[in-house]
Design an enzyme around this catalytic site. Structure first.
Site, PDB file in Angstrom:
ATOM      1  N   GLU A  28       0.812  -1.230   0.000  1.00  0.00           N
ATOM      2  CA  GLU A  28       0.000   0.000   0.000  1.00  0.00           C
ATOM      3  C   GLU A  28       0.842   1.276   0.000  1.00  0.00           C
ATOM      4  O   GLU A  28       0.364   2.353   0.338  1.00  0.00           O
ATOM      5  CB  GLU A  28      -0.972  -0.004   1.200  1.00  0.00           C
ATOM      6  CG  GLU A  28      -2.394  -0.432   0.831  1.00  0.00           C
ATOM      7  CD  GLU A  28      -2.560  -1.918   0.494  1.00  0.00           C
ATOM      8  OE1 GLU A  28      -1.614  -2.711   0.702  1.00  0.00           O
ATOM      9  OE2 GLU A  28      -3.628  -2.288  -0.030  1.00  0.00           O
ATOM     10  N   TYR A  67       3.487   1.964   1.877  1.00  0.00           N
ATOM     11  CA  TYR A  67       4.101   2.341   3.150  1.00  0.00           C
ATOM     12  C   TYR A  67       5.615   2.099   3.114  1.00  0.00           C
ATOM     13  O   TYR A  67       6.174   1.671   2.105  1.00  0.00           O
ATOM     14  CB  TYR A  67       3.433   1.570   4.298  1.00  0.00           C
ATOM     15  CG  TYR A  67       2.029   2.067   4.607  1.00  0.00           C
ATOM     16  CD1 TYR A  67       1.828   3.355   5.095  1.00  0.00           C
ATOM     17  CD2 TYR A  67       0.916   1.268   4.404  1.00  0.00           C
ATOM     18  CE1 TYR A  67       0.546   3.822   5.385  1.00  0.00           C
ATOM     19  CE2 TYR A  67      -0.374   1.729   4.679  1.00  0.00           C
ATOM     20  CZ  TYR A  67      -0.548   3.005   5.166  1.00  0.00           C
ATOM     21  OH  TYR A  67      -1.803   3.469   5.443  1.00  0.00           O
ATOM     22  N   ARG A  83       2.715  -8.652   4.198  1.00  0.00           N
ATOM     23  CA  ARG A  83       1.749  -8.138   3.207  1.00  0.00           C
ATOM     24  C   ARG A  83       2.536  -7.500   2.068  1.00  0.00           C
ATOM     25  O   ARG A  83       3.245  -6.514   2.258  1.00  0.00           O
ATOM     26  CB  ARG A  83       0.804  -7.142   3.874  1.00  0.00           C
ATOM     27  CG  ARG A  83      -0.261  -6.654   2.940  1.00  0.00           C
ATOM     28  CD  ARG A  83      -1.632  -6.712   3.581  1.00  0.00           C
ATOM     29  NE  ARG A  83      -2.584  -5.964   2.767  1.00  0.00           N
ATOM     30  CZ  ARG A  83      -3.391  -5.045   3.248  1.00  0.00           C
ATOM     31  NH1 ARG A  83      -3.404  -4.760   4.549  1.00  0.00           N
ATOM     32  NH2 ARG A  83      -4.226  -4.409   2.463  1.00  0.00           N
ATOM     33  N   HIS A  87      -1.496   3.892  -1.698  1.00  0.00           N
ATOM     34  CA  HIS A  87      -2.555   4.843  -1.340  1.00  0.00           C
ATOM     35  C   HIS A  87      -2.602   6.032  -2.291  1.00  0.00           C
ATOM     36  O   HIS A  87      -3.642   6.666  -2.441  1.00  0.00           O
ATOM     37  CB  HIS A  87      -2.391   5.320   0.094  1.00  0.00           C
ATOM     38  CG  HIS A  87      -2.835   4.290   1.105  1.00  0.00           C
ATOM     39  ND1 HIS A  87      -3.931   3.486   0.907  1.00  0.00           N
ATOM     40  CD2 HIS A  87      -2.329   3.925   2.303  1.00  0.00           C
ATOM     41  CE1 HIS A  87      -4.078   2.680   1.940  1.00  0.00           C
ATOM     42  NE2 HIS A  87      -3.109   2.921   2.800  1.00  0.00           N
ATOM     43  N   GLU A  88      -1.498   6.360  -2.929  1.00  0.00           N
ATOM     44  CA  GLU A  88      -1.517   7.505  -3.845  1.00  0.00           C
ATOM     45  C   GLU A  88      -1.981   7.124  -5.248  1.00  0.00           C
ATOM     46  O   GLU A  88      -2.080   7.997  -6.115  1.00  0.00           O
ATOM     47  CB  GLU A  88      -0.124   8.147  -3.894  1.00  0.00           C
ATOM     48  CG  GLU A  88       0.951   7.275  -4.537  1.00  0.00           C
ATOM     49  CD  GLU A  88       2.364   7.696  -4.130  1.00  0.00           C
ATOM     50  OE1 GLU A  88       2.742   7.469  -2.966  1.00  0.00           O
ATOM     51  OE2 GLU A  88       3.082   8.243  -4.969  1.00  0.00           O
ATOM     52  N   GLN A 106     -18.418   4.854   4.030  1.00  0.00           N
ATOM     53  CA  GLN A 106     -18.991   6.042   4.671  1.00  0.00           C
ATOM     54  C   GLN A 106     -18.773   6.110   6.181  1.00  0.00           C
ATOM     55  O   GLN A 106     -18.552   7.191   6.702  1.00  0.00           O
ATOM     56  CB  GLN A 106     -20.484   6.135   4.345  1.00  0.00           C
ATOM     57  CG  GLN A 106     -20.732   6.762   2.987  1.00  0.00           C
ATOM     58  CD  GLN A 106     -22.196   6.764   2.617  1.00  0.00           C
ATOM     59  OE1 GLN A 106     -22.624   5.996   1.776  1.00  0.00           O
ATOM     60  NE2 GLN A 106     -22.962   7.612   3.254  1.00  0.00           N
TER      61      GLN A 106
HETATM   62  P1  NAP Z   1     -27.532  17.265  -1.539  1.00  0.00           P
HETATM   63  O1  NAP Z   1     -26.283  16.504  -1.429  1.00  0.00           O
HETATM   64  O2  NAP Z   1     -27.936  18.177  -0.445  1.00  0.00           O
HETATM   65  O3  NAP Z   1     -27.417  18.105  -2.891  1.00  0.00           O
HETATM   66  C1  NAP Z   1     -28.410  18.934  -3.332  1.00  0.00           C
HETATM   67  C2  NAP Z   1     -27.957  19.659  -4.571  1.00  0.00           C
HETATM   68  O4  NAP Z   1     -28.989  20.487  -4.993  1.00  0.00           O
HETATM   69  C3  NAP Z   1     -26.745  20.515  -4.369  1.00  0.00           C
HETATM   70  O5  NAP Z   1     -25.896  20.346  -5.480  1.00  0.00           O
HETATM   71  C4  NAP Z   1     -27.303  21.929  -4.295  1.00  0.00           C
HETATM   72  O6  NAP Z   1     -26.319  22.733  -4.885  1.00  0.00           O
HETATM   73  C5  NAP Z   1     -28.563  21.838  -5.099  1.00  0.00           C
HETATM   74  N1  NAP Z   1     -29.654  22.670  -4.602  1.00  0.00           N
HETATM   75  C6  NAP Z   1     -30.040  22.858  -3.333  1.00  0.00           C
HETATM   76  N2  NAP Z   1     -31.105  23.674  -3.267  1.00  0.00           N
HETATM   77  C7  NAP Z   1     -31.401  24.002  -4.532  1.00  0.00           C
HETATM   78  C8  NAP Z   1     -32.398  24.818  -5.114  1.00  0.00           C
HETATM   79  N3  NAP Z   1     -33.303  25.440  -4.362  1.00  0.00           N
HETATM   80  N4  NAP Z   1     -32.396  24.941  -6.432  1.00  0.00           N
HETATM   81  C9  NAP Z   1     -31.498  24.332  -7.208  1.00  0.00           C
HETATM   82  N5  NAP Z   1     -30.532  23.538  -6.708  1.00  0.00           N
HETATM   83  C10 NAP Z   1     -30.483  23.374  -5.383  1.00  0.00           C
HETATM   84  O7  NAP Z   1     -28.753  16.321  -1.772  1.00  0.00           O
HETATM   85  P2  NAP Z   1     -28.935  15.067  -2.710  1.00  0.00           P
HETATM   86  O8  NAP Z   1     -28.059  15.102  -3.885  1.00  0.00           O
HETATM   87  O9  NAP Z   1     -30.390  15.030  -2.906  1.00  0.00           O
HETATM   88  O10 NAP Z   1     -28.477  13.894  -1.816  1.00  0.00           O
HETATM   89  C11 NAP Z   1     -29.172  13.607  -0.636  1.00  0.00           C
HETATM   90  C12 NAP Z   1     -28.315  12.891   0.334  1.00  0.00           C
HETATM   91  O11 NAP Z   1     -28.020  11.609  -0.093  1.00  0.00           O
HETATM   92  C13 NAP Z   1     -27.023  13.631   0.560  1.00  0.00           C
HETATM   93  O12 NAP Z   1     -26.792  13.769   1.918  1.00  0.00           O
HETATM   94  C14 NAP Z   1     -26.027  12.762  -0.034  1.00  0.00           C
HETATM   95  O13 NAP Z   1     -24.826  12.780   0.726  1.00  0.00           O
HETATM   96  C15 NAP Z   1     -26.671  11.388   0.024  1.00  0.00           C
HETATM   97  N6  NAP Z   1     -26.151  10.616  -1.088  1.00  0.00           N
HETATM   98  C16 NAP Z   1     -24.874  10.258  -1.044  1.00  0.00           C
HETATM   99  C17 NAP Z   1     -24.333   9.600  -2.096  1.00  0.00           C
HETATM  100  C18 NAP Z   1     -22.902   9.199  -2.079  1.00  0.00           C
HETATM  101  O14 NAP Z   1     -22.347   8.952  -3.092  1.00  0.00           O
HETATM  102  N7  NAP Z   1     -22.258   9.099  -0.939  1.00  0.00           N
HETATM  103  C19 NAP Z   1     -25.088   9.314  -3.194  1.00  0.00           C
HETATM  104  C20 NAP Z   1     -26.407   9.685  -3.220  1.00  0.00           C
HETATM  105  C21 NAP Z   1     -26.929  10.366  -2.158  1.00  0.00           C
HETATM  106  P3  NAP Z   1     -26.410  24.313  -4.985  1.00  0.00           P
HETATM  107  O15 NAP Z   1     -27.160  24.774  -3.763  1.00  0.00           O
HETATM  108  O16 NAP Z   1     -24.989  24.752  -5.057  1.00  0.00           O
HETATM  109  O17 NAP Z   1     -27.122  24.572  -6.248  1.00  0.00           O
HETATM  110 FE1  SF4 Z   2     -17.523   0.429   5.740  1.00  0.00          FE
HETATM  111 FE2  SF4 Z   2     -19.810  -0.603   6.596  1.00  0.00          FE
HETATM  112 FE3  SF4 Z   2     -19.737   0.763   4.302  1.00  0.00          FE
HETATM  113 FE4  SF4 Z   2     -18.645  -1.672   4.535  1.00  0.00          FE
HETATM  114  S1  SF4 Z   2     -20.809  -1.144   4.692  1.00  0.00           S
HETATM  115  S2  SF4 Z   2     -17.714   0.079   3.578  1.00  0.00           S
HETATM  116  S3  SF4 Z   2     -17.830  -1.593   6.590  1.00  0.00           S
HETATM  117  S4  SF4 Z   2     -19.339   1.567   6.327  1.00  0.00           S
END
Ligand code: NAP
Ligand code: SF4
Length: 674
Positions: free
Chosen positions: A165, A167, A215, A253-254, A340
């Site tokens: 990795e 290291y 490893r 890691h990089e 996450q």
């Molecule tokens: P979000 O992450 O809060 O994003 C909302 C988007 O809408 C932002 O880009 C925001 O950007 C825009 N927005 C907000 N208010 C707006 C308005 N009034 N008019 C136009 N644009 C507006 O919400 P989401 O995409 O619905 O996701 C929901 C949750 O699910 C999030 O917490 C996210 O982390 C989670 N999620 C995570 C993943 C992941 O890959 N880890 C995948 C899917 C969902 P601007 O305000 O700059 O325009």
């Molecule tokens: Fe990490 Fe749990 Fe997501 Fe697996 S499911 S990657 S252990 S947070």
């Protein structure tokens, strides 16, 4: 006969026998740094009780300069040894085996004290390392050997010497980081001298009857990485100087290639380990993206390795092996490789846990004891928040009724699973289904629960989730505008040119969905080509000379946000770069700092900044609204009006930054208190 004859077969190491071929790989959980040794012991003992063959601890620093960060845990004092004894004793009481990983971070250490073969700064650390002199190298070797000896004194069954990795030990192997001209640099014989010397001295320090895992980085995934001949040469030398087992490391890691994220195909790198089989006579372990007993069994049946390493799956379910053994594989909580709650936490200085299992690393704090006052509990909403509450409350002995207006459980998880690269969400919904089937929970689908239906329950829990936020753009009612929900639920389709309003997690997911036809996560060869990975036998480090070769995007997509910051800045700490890189490969245009002026048949009209400069149209056949979400609380409000005070959880509680991690955590914690 077991469904997993290879996986569950014992492994005879001569002086000791492992009960099966499953290794819980090393993970930095942050628990050791809490100094709550009862909590550390319970974390490992819980997994030992789940019958895993051998566990490896998170990386322990051999000395101050080698720690991943200042204050990283290690066996420096007699008190440290006594504390680690608490852990090893508890594991042995549970009939488990545990090895301590010795991790010298070299130039990856987040510290101005960091040391390396040469003064070459790493792209992932702000600190340039000090080049070691001969005496400095000798000190590092001696400290690693001493750490191994102390591990034995602390009751460990073995050590894992971290040589991959990117290291410290890995840094000596490649000319990219080793510019030395003395006996520790130059030729490969010289560059591999350090890892070989380390293993030789570790073996001498611990005696013959102690597990020494090395490893070894089998595919570096960096420019100038090792060739396959070099990997084999090193493996043979490591065996010759006394290693018991060789474990696989994938990628530094990089490296700019994902190696463990959810979009990486399952068992994506076991073919690399397989190349080493037959080259050495000690057991070889393979790893990365193995998360079910079926996959583990197939890997071994295919002759890819003698043993499989899984790390994060043991956060998701400590009883992984026990459930596989007892014919209950469907009840193994799946690791969806989201990072996450584990790696993203580690890199934010928080204790690791698991999105699927919030009890991971909180075994002593978040408990679900049987209740002595059974209650009737109504839960409305069978998304992650409602499901996790229902299952935990049922485990406690409550009488649970779960309502959802949809025909299926899963809520938003059913949308996530449609996204290419997020196929693991299918398994998560299947797991919830299996858990419900095995419970006493009454599940009422296709049922719109009203305030009247909920009268008479001792507790009412509202987990009704979220609704899409209305961005109020002029013209958004036109026929060319769709919501992300309708699109991902297959109720709407998109044309060849698409503009996406909103670049949060969902905007990124929708972009991926729209540019991808067949998910490369489901097709290993395609995935390897997409990211530019090739056989290290053909190219140093396994990097294809032509670079990434993505499939042509299915559509032209423009992803927009109003904020002027980099798009995707708020995505997961360890996965955001992958989402950004994947969309770049698919030529998705990313535009920030815009105002949405209006929508018409030409597309989405935007302007820049507060002064509304540069008015223009983003030509699009379809505009998809992904503008975030708001809480769905109509039922909660009706109940409160009726005099019932419900518990409100998940998106119905707070929509901002809602994700499954928060929903499941909140649900489980609520159930623990009922
Ligand atoms: P979000 O992450 O809060 O994003 C909302 C988007 O809408 C932002 O880009 C925001 O950007 C825009 N927005 C907000 N208010 C707006 C308005 N009034 N008019 C136009 N644009 C507006 O919400 P989401 O995409 O619905 O996701 C929901 C949750 O699910 C999030 O917490 C996210 O982390 C989670 N999620 C995570 C993943 C992941 O890959 N880890 C995948 C899917 C969902 P601007 O305000 O700059 O325009
Ligand atoms: Fe990490 Fe749990 Fe997501 Fe697996 S499911 S990657 S252990 S947070």
């Amino acid at each position: 006969m077991s469904s997993y004859p290879n996986l569950l077969a014992p492994l005879d190491l001569g002086f000791t026998t492992l009960k099966n071929r499953v290794l819980m790989g090393s993970m930095h959980t942050g628990l050791e740094e809490t100094k709550d040794w009862n909590r550390v012991a319970e974390f490992y003992a819980t997994r030992a009780r789940g019958d895993v063959g051998l566990m490896v601890t998170g990386g322990m620093a051999p000395n101050r300069e080698g720690g991943v960060f200042p204050g990283a845990a290690g066996l420096f004092t007699d008190e440290d040894i006594a504390n680690h004894r608490i852990v090893t004793d508890r594991v042995h009481e549970a009939d488990g085996k545990i090895a301590m990983q010795i991790l010298h971070a070299g130039r990856y250490a987040y510290s101005p004290e960091c040391v390396a073969p040469s003064a070459v700064k790493s792209p992932i650390s702000p600190f340039p390392p000090k080049e070691l002199d001969e005496a400095g190298i000798e000190k590092q070797i001696a400290d690693i050997a001493t750490a191994a000896k102390r591990a034995r004194e602390a009751g460990y069954d073995g050590v894992e010497v971290m040589g991959s990795e990117g290291y410290f030990l890995n840094q000596f192997l490649v000319t990219h980081t080793n510019k030395r001209e003395d006996r520790w640099g130059g030729s490969y014989e010289n560059r591999m001298r350090l890892p070989i010397e380390v293993v030789k001295r570790v073996r001498a320090a611990v005696g013959d009857d102690f597990i020494v895992i090395y490893r070894l980085s089998m595919i570096d995934l960096i420019p100038g990485g090792s060739t396959w001949d070099e990997v084999v040469m090193l493996a043979k030398e490591i065996e010759a100087v006394g290693a018991t087992i060789i474990n696989t490391g994938i990628g530094w890691h990089e490296a700019r290639i994902p190696t463990i994220a959810t979009s990486v195909p399952r068992r994506a790198f076991t073919w690399v380990t397989k190349k080493l089989m037959g080259e050495v006579s000690i057991p070889v372990i393979t790893s990365n993206r193995i998360n079910t007993p079926e996959v583990g069994e197939a890997v071994l049946a295919d002759g890819c390795a003698d043993m499989v390493s899984m790390a994060r799956p043991f956060l998701a379910d400590p009883d992984f092996v026990a459930k596989a053994q007892s014919g209950q594989a469907a009840k193994i909580a799946p690791c969806i490789a989201c990072n996450q709650a584990c790696l993203d936490h580690t890199f934010s200085g928080k204790i690791s846990s698991c999105l699927v299992n919030p009890r991971a690393c909180f075994e002593t704090e978040l408990t679900l004891p049987k209740t002595d006052a059974t209650k009737t509990i109504a839960i409305v909403g069978a998304g992650p928040a409602g499901l996790s509450t229902a299952i935990a409350a049922d485990q406690r002995g409550h009488q649970v009724t779960l309502f959802d207006r949809a025909a299926e459980i899963g809520g938003q998880l059913n949308m996530a699973k449609q996204v290419p690269g997020k196929e693991e969400f299918w398994g998560l919904v299947d797991w919830y289904r299996a858990m419900l089937a095995d419970s006493n929970i009454t599940v009422k689908l296709n049922t719109e629960a009203s305030a009247r239906d909920l009268k008479g329950f001792d507790e009412v829990i509202i987990a009704t989730g979220v609704l899409p936020r209305d961005p109020q753009i002029d013209g958004q009612d036109g026929p060319n505008v769709v919501s992300y929900r309708d699109l991902l639920q297959g109720k709407a389709s998109a044309g060849d040119k698409v503009a996406i309003v909103g670049a949060g997690g969902i905007g990124f997911d929708v972009a991926e969905y729209l540019v991808t036809d067949d998910s490369p996560t489901e097709n290993l060869q395609e995935w390897l080509e997409e990211w530019g990975v090739t056989d290290p036998e053909d190219q140093r480090g396994g990097l294809a000379p032509e670079g990434p070769q993505p499939e042509k995007p299915v559509r032209h997509v423009t992803l927009l946000q109003r904020k002027s910051e980099k798009l995707g800045k708020r995505l997961g700490k360890t996965t955001g770069w992958i989402h950004r890189a994947a969309l770049k490969l698919k030529q998705v245009e990313m535009v920030g700092g815009v105002n949405y002026e209006r929508i018409d048949s030409a597309g989405l009209h935007v302007s820049d900044g507060e002064a509304r400069e540069n008015p223009r149209v983003i030509e699009a056949d379809t505009i998809v609204l992904c503008a975030g979400q708001v809480s769905e609380r109509s039922l909660a409000d009706a109940l409160i009006e009726d005099g019932i005070t419900p518990h409100i959880i998940g998106g119905a509680d707070v929509a901002a930054e809602l994700d499954a991690k928060r929903a499941i955590d909140q649900g489980t914690r609520l159930a623990a208190t009922l």
